[in-house]
Structures are given as C-alpha cells and as structure tokens.
Motif scaffolding. Sequence first.
Motif, PDB file in Angstrom:
ATOM      1  N   LEU A   1      10.283  -2.228   2.437  1.00 20.61           N
ATOM      2  CA  LEU A   1      10.301  -1.152   1.448  1.00 20.61           C
ATOM      3  C   LEU A   1      11.602  -1.144   0.651  1.00 20.61           C
ATOM      4  CD1 LEU A   1       8.759   2.028   3.137  1.00 20.61           C
ATOM      5  CD2 LEU A   1       7.679   0.416   1.567  1.00 20.61           C
ATOM      6  N   ALA A   2      12.672  -1.680   1.273  1.00 25.77           N
ATOM      7  CA  ALA A   2      13.993  -1.643   0.638  1.00 25.77           C
ATOM      8  C   ALA A   2      14.301  -2.898  -0.173  1.00 25.77           C
ATOM      9  CB  ALA A   2      15.059  -1.440   1.711  1.00 25.77           C
ATOM     10  N   GLY A   3      13.303  -3.764  -0.385  1.00 22.63           N
ATOM     11  CA  GLY A   3      13.509  -4.902  -1.276  1.00 22.63           C
ATOM     12  C   GLY A   3      13.610  -6.250  -0.612  1.00 22.63           C
ATOM     13  N   PHE A   4      13.307  -6.359   0.683  1.00 23.60           N
ATOM     14  CA  PHE A   4      13.387  -7.630   1.406  1.00 23.60           C
ATOM     15  C   PHE A   4      12.515  -8.701   0.743  1.00 23.60           C
ATOM     16  CE2 PHE A   4      11.647 -10.407   4.775  1.00 23.60           C
ATOM     17  CZ  PHE A   4      12.803 -10.914   5.327  1.00 23.60           C
TER      18      PHE A   4
ATOM     19  N   THR B   1       4.131   0.177   4.670  1.00 18.48           N
ATOM     20  CA  THR B   1       3.330  -0.326   3.547  1.00 18.48           C
ATOM     21  C   THR B   1       2.107   0.562   3.309  1.00 18.48           C
ATOM     22  OG1 THR B   1       4.035  -2.573   4.051  1.00 18.48           O
ATOM     23  CG2 THR B   1       2.092  -2.337   2.664  1.00 18.48           C
ATOM     24  N   ILE B   2       1.451   0.981   4.399  1.00 20.75           N
ATOM     25  CA  ILE B   2       0.274   1.849   4.289  1.00 20.75           C
ATOM     26  C   ILE B   2       0.661   3.192   3.679  1.00 20.75           C
ATOM     27  CG2 ILE B   2      -1.474   3.108   5.616  1.00 20.75           C
ATOM     28  CD1 ILE B   2      -1.427   0.712   7.599  1.00 20.75           C
ATOM     29  N   ILE B   3       1.799   3.740   4.132  1.00 19.67           N
ATOM     30  CA  ILE B   3       2.275   5.017   3.580  1.00 19.67           C
ATOM     31  C   ILE B   3       2.538   4.881   2.083  1.00 19.67           C
ATOM     32  CG2 ILE B   3       4.173   6.692   3.604  1.00 19.67           C
ATOM     33  CD1 ILE B   3       2.325   6.953   5.996  1.00 19.67           C
ATOM     34  N   ARG B   4       3.059   3.731   1.674  1.00 20.89           N
ATOM     35  CA  ARG B   4       3.331   3.504   0.252  1.00 20.89           C
ATOM     36  C   ARG B   4       2.041   3.512  -0.568  1.00 20.89           C
ATOM     37  NH1 ARG B   4       6.839  -1.670  -1.091  1.00 20.89           N
ATOM     38  NH2 ARG B   4       4.931  -2.703  -0.348  1.00 20.89           N
ATOM     39  N   THR B   5       0.942   2.996   0.005  1.00 21.72           N
ATOM     40  CA  THR B   5      -0.338   3.018  -0.726  1.00 21.72           C
ATOM     41  C   THR B   5      -0.968   4.403  -0.719  1.00 21.72           C
ATOM     42  OG1 THR B   5      -1.672   2.411   1.225  1.00 21.72           O
ATOM     43  CG2 THR B   5      -0.767   0.607  -0.094  1.00 21.72           C
ATOM     44  N   ILE B   6      -0.649   5.222   0.303  1.00 26.79           N
ATOM     45  CA  ILE B   6      -1.186   6.586   0.361  1.00 26.79           C
ATOM     46  C   ILE B   6      -0.443   7.500  -0.620  1.00 26.79           C
ATOM     47  CG2 ILE B   6      -1.508   8.613   1.829  1.00 26.79           C
ATOM     48  CD1 ILE B   6      -1.858   6.742   4.211  1.00 26.79           C
ATOM     49  N   TYR B   7       0.894   7.362  -0.628  1.00 20.11           N
ATOM     50  CA  TYR B   7       1.716   8.207  -1.492  1.00 20.11           C
ATOM     51  C   TYR B   7       2.607   7.323  -2.375  1.00 20.11           C
ATOM     52  CZ  TYR B   7       0.325  11.943   1.720  1.00 20.11           C
ATOM     53  OH  TYR B   7      -0.398  12.834   2.479  1.00 20.11           O
ATOM     54  N   PRO B   8       2.019   6.640  -3.349  1.00 21.55           N
ATOM     55  CA  PRO B   8       2.796   5.702  -4.172  1.00 21.55           C
ATOM     56  C   PRO B   8       3.837   6.370  -5.057  1.00 21.55           C
ATOM     57  CG  PRO B   8       0.585   5.994  -5.075  1.00 21.55           C
ATOM     58  CD  PRO B   8       0.606   6.679  -3.758  1.00 21.55           C
TER      59      PRO B   8
ATOM     60  N   GLN C   1       9.868   6.315   3.801  1.00 24.30           N
ATOM     61  CA  GLN C   1      10.408   5.996   5.127  1.00 24.30           C
ATOM     62  C   GLN C   1      10.269   7.191   6.065  1.00 24.30           C
ATOM     63  OE1 GLN C   1      11.455   3.043   6.012  1.00 24.30           O
ATOM     64  NE2 GLN C   1      12.529   1.987   4.373  1.00 24.30           N
ATOM     65  N   LEU C   2      10.590   8.381   5.577  1.00 28.62           N
ATOM     66  CA  LEU C   2      10.546   9.587   6.409  1.00 28.62           C
ATOM     67  C   LEU C   2       9.119   9.968   6.790  1.00 28.62           C
ATOM     68  CD1 LEU C   2      13.302  11.761   4.658  1.00 28.62           C
ATOM     69  CD2 LEU C   2      13.451  10.579   6.876  1.00 28.62           C
ATOM     70  N   LEU C   3       8.147   9.678   5.931  1.00 30.23           N
ATOM     71  CA  LEU C   3       6.751   9.988   6.244  1.00 30.23           C
ATOM     72  C   LEU C   3       6.204   9.132   7.385  1.00 30.23           C
ATOM     73  CD1 LEU C   3       5.254  10.524   2.665  1.00 30.23           C
ATOM     74  CD2 LEU C   3       5.379  12.232   4.499  1.00 30.23           C
ATOM     75  N   THR C   4       6.894   8.042   7.723  1.00 28.67           N
ATOM     76  CA  THR C   4       6.453   7.231   8.872  1.00 28.67           C
ATOM     77  C   THR C   4       6.848   7.867  10.200  1.00 28.67           C
ATOM     78  OG1 THR C   4       8.496   5.885   8.982  1.00 28.67           O
ATOM     79  CG2 THR C   4       6.741   5.121   7.491  1.00 28.67           C
ATOM     80  N   VAL C   5       7.747   8.827  10.176  1.00 23.58           N
ATOM     81  CA  VAL C   5       8.296   9.385  11.418  1.00 23.58           C
ATOM     82  C   VAL C   5       7.301  10.272  12.179  1.00 23.58           C
ATOM     83  CG1 VAL C   5      10.120  10.824  12.410  1.00 23.58           C
ATOM     84  CG2 VAL C   5      10.669   9.197  10.586  1.00 23.58           C
TER      85      VAL C   5
END
Length: 491
Positions: free
Chosen positions: A64-67, A295-302, A310-314
């Motif tokens: 998520l941070a650009g890797f 990655t899944i969280i990013r597709t849910i809340y783009p 990152q925080l929503l994964t917690v």
Amino acid sequence: MDSKRSSQYNEKEEIEQNVADVSIAAAQTERRLRLKIDLMVVPTVTLLYLLCFIDRTNIGNARLAGFEKDLHLEGYDYNTVLSVFYVSYIVFEIPATICCKVIGPGWFLPATTLGFGICSIGTAFVHTRSQACAVRFLLGIFEAGVMPGCAYYLSRWYRRAELTFRLGLWMLMAPLSGAFGGLFASGILKLSHFGSLHGWQMIFAIEGILTIGVALVAFITLTDRPETARWLTEEQKQLAVDRIKGERLAQTVLLDKIDATKLKHGFLNPITLSTSLIFLLNNITVLGISFFLPTIIRTIYPGRTTVQQQLLTVPPYMVGAFFVVIIPSLSWRFNHRQIFIAMTGPTIIAGYSMFLATLDANIRYAAVFLCASTAFTLGAMCNAQVSANVLSDSSRNVAIGTNAMFGYVGGLIATWTYLPGDAPRYPIGNSINLACAVSWTTLAVATLFWMKYDNKRRDERETVAREEIAGLSQQEMQNLEWRHPGWRWKS
C-alpha cells in the motif's frame, strides 16, 4: 462392639481425609508450577512468533505504501515475490523442525529469529524483483522452523489439555500481528524518513531491528527443557517431567534420541495427516487474509487515504484475536479439540458467501470480520491435535513439523488466490476460500467419527492385541506408538 465399630469408622474417615488433603496439596503444587511455567515460557515464545508473522506479512502493508511501484512490479510479479518465500519455507520445514530438536529450542529459536530479523532489514534495501525474491527466499529458510519449533517447545512443558490453551495464547500473535502490523505501518509512515530510508523501506527496517533486539534477549530467557530451567527447584523439575511423561503410553524417557521408526510413525499417523490437510486448507484462508487484506480494503474503500486503509485492517484482526483465545479456552475446559476444529468453518463459509454475493462496501467489510473471526484459531487447534495424538518426543517433533509443512503449502496456494485482474469482486479467491472452509469442516467431522469408530474397535480386540505383542521388548513396545493396543485417539 459399637465402640469398636465407631473407632474403625473414625479411623477410616481420618485416612480418607488425609488422602483428600494430600490430593489437594498435590493439585495446588501443580498449579503453582504451571503458573510459573506460564510466566517464564509463554511470553517469550509468543513474542517471537508475533515478530515472525509481522516480518512475513508486512509486505502487504508495504504494498500500500508503494513497494510495487518503486520496484516496478507488474502483472503477477507481486504474487511471485510472495510465492518464493513459501518455496523455501516448505522445503526447509521438516529439516528445520528436526534441527530444533537436535540443537535445542533454547538456542535454535533465538538464532533463527535473529536470521529472519536480518532478512527483514535486508528487504528495505531491495530495488528489483530479483533482489526481493532472493531476500524473501532467505526469509523463508529462517522462518521455516519458528512455528513448528515453538509448538514443539511448548509441548515439552504442558499436558495435552493444557497445551491447547497455551498454543491459543501463542497463536493469538497471528491475528494480532495483522492488527499491530497495520498500526505499526501507519505510525511508521508518518515519519519523514529513517536514516536514508523512506516510505515502505522504513517498515521493513524498523520492524527488522525490533526483531533482532528481541532475538538477543531470547538467548537469555529461553531454556530448552524443564531439567535445564534455572528458575525451577529440583522438586519442580522432577514434577514438570513426571506430569508430561505420565501421559505417554509405554515411554520410559521424556526426551528421546532421534529415531527413524518414530519419525515415520509421527509422519504417517492418521490424525497427523488428516489434521495437516485441514491446516493446509485453513492456511489458504489465513494467509490470503494476511497478505491481501490491505489490498481488499483498498478495493472496498478506494477513496480513503493510505493510512486510513491501513487502520481499517486492524478491527477484523482484533475479532480474530478474540476467537483465538475463546475457542482454545473452551477446548481446554472440555478437553476436546476435534469438534472445535469443525466449528471454525461455518462463519468463514458465511463470510465468503457474502463476498461473492455483493459489491456493497459495508456488507463486504462486515464479511471481512466473519472471515477473520475463527480462521486464525486452527493454528493452535491443529498443532494441539497432532501433539495430543502422538507418543514419543521424536514423533511429536515430526508430526508438528508435518502439520506446519502442509499448512504452508496452503500458504503457497494463497499467494495466487487474489490476482490483479479479478478486482474488485475477486471471484476466484473468494470461491477458493469458500470451498476450503466447506472442505475442512467436512473433513474434521469425518475424522471425528473415524476416531470414535477406531477407538471402539480397539476396545473390542484389546485382549487379543495384547497377546500378539506379549513377546516384544521394551524398545519394540515403545516403537509401536499409535499401533499399541492400549492407545486410544484423543478427540
């Protein structure tokens, strides 16, 4: 006459009271010993495993941070980098577990932790896909012995029923690593730099340095076995050995030498193979969550920022951590494991069904909680089950290693379940995980019925079976393991 009877009754009552007092005193002594072991053994092992899982899965946060962007990864390159780790992990799993027994967990676990901490720091300095693959391959070698090594180490200290709960506390680190990983990553990314490092590089470097520090402390705090524990009295050492040895049918020593026959019996044990297959299926889900949840969280809340994603994964990981404590606690209370293994499937089945049914963001985020809820508990339950259904230390060593090896075959499969072109619904990945949950639930129930059937069959022919082995030597009797007529499967 009445006086004599009264005297005999009083004497009998006094003897029974003395026996009861001795029994209570023995139970209190054992409880004090168990608490001492809990305080001295469990914390270090759980911390090592927390860092192991963080250093393995922080690549998801780095993504998520650009890797991916900085290394110019395209198409399936990210999945390839993930897969390389599991190739070395699977190949070195059983050899590493045997090394743990030969070297001793007190030295092996800190040394291998030091190794994967260095690899984590090394990941901060990669610039190409090839370099990333090379470092991840080395990371797999050093992490291969951590999970089976920790489970094997704990089995040296606890009875079967006690072990499940302690493995639960230890495996609590798997979901917590996801929660802490998200929190660490979001906190680290708020730094402008760490030396010459920026962005995702800081995640690997800072977490790797933390791992090395804990590994150095573990060289001092870990002890191989009860006999070498400086913090136990001689009486406590003997009690610690006797209470474990008392559960091991026909075994004369607690820690035996490596024996090919016992290794074979540990690997081919029906419950080892059945449970390992369950763990394989479960790990496809667990490591799919660990690697792809950001990655899944990013597709849910783009529309959210990287830190918010990152925080929503917690929160889902915190729910998973809750169940990792509750289910092993119930298992310890009732001294059963197989039925609780079967009970982990329905919530995950429901979660992946929801993923497949809708693209509604809030429903999909709720599904994440269901998927993460009970999935992480099988790390503890499966290791406890294979440990409970073997006899000798050599068999237990290879059985736990086999379970872990099968599990990370599942991890290798997991790296290819969520592919870039399938976003945002990810029908392939979600369908695979749904099928896995249905399959391991079915297999767990079938295994439970088989264990009950085979125990009944053993009861019916025990007398004949004992006559058949009457002429065997003590060593031959020990080598029978689960084929011994007195053996019963522990469900």
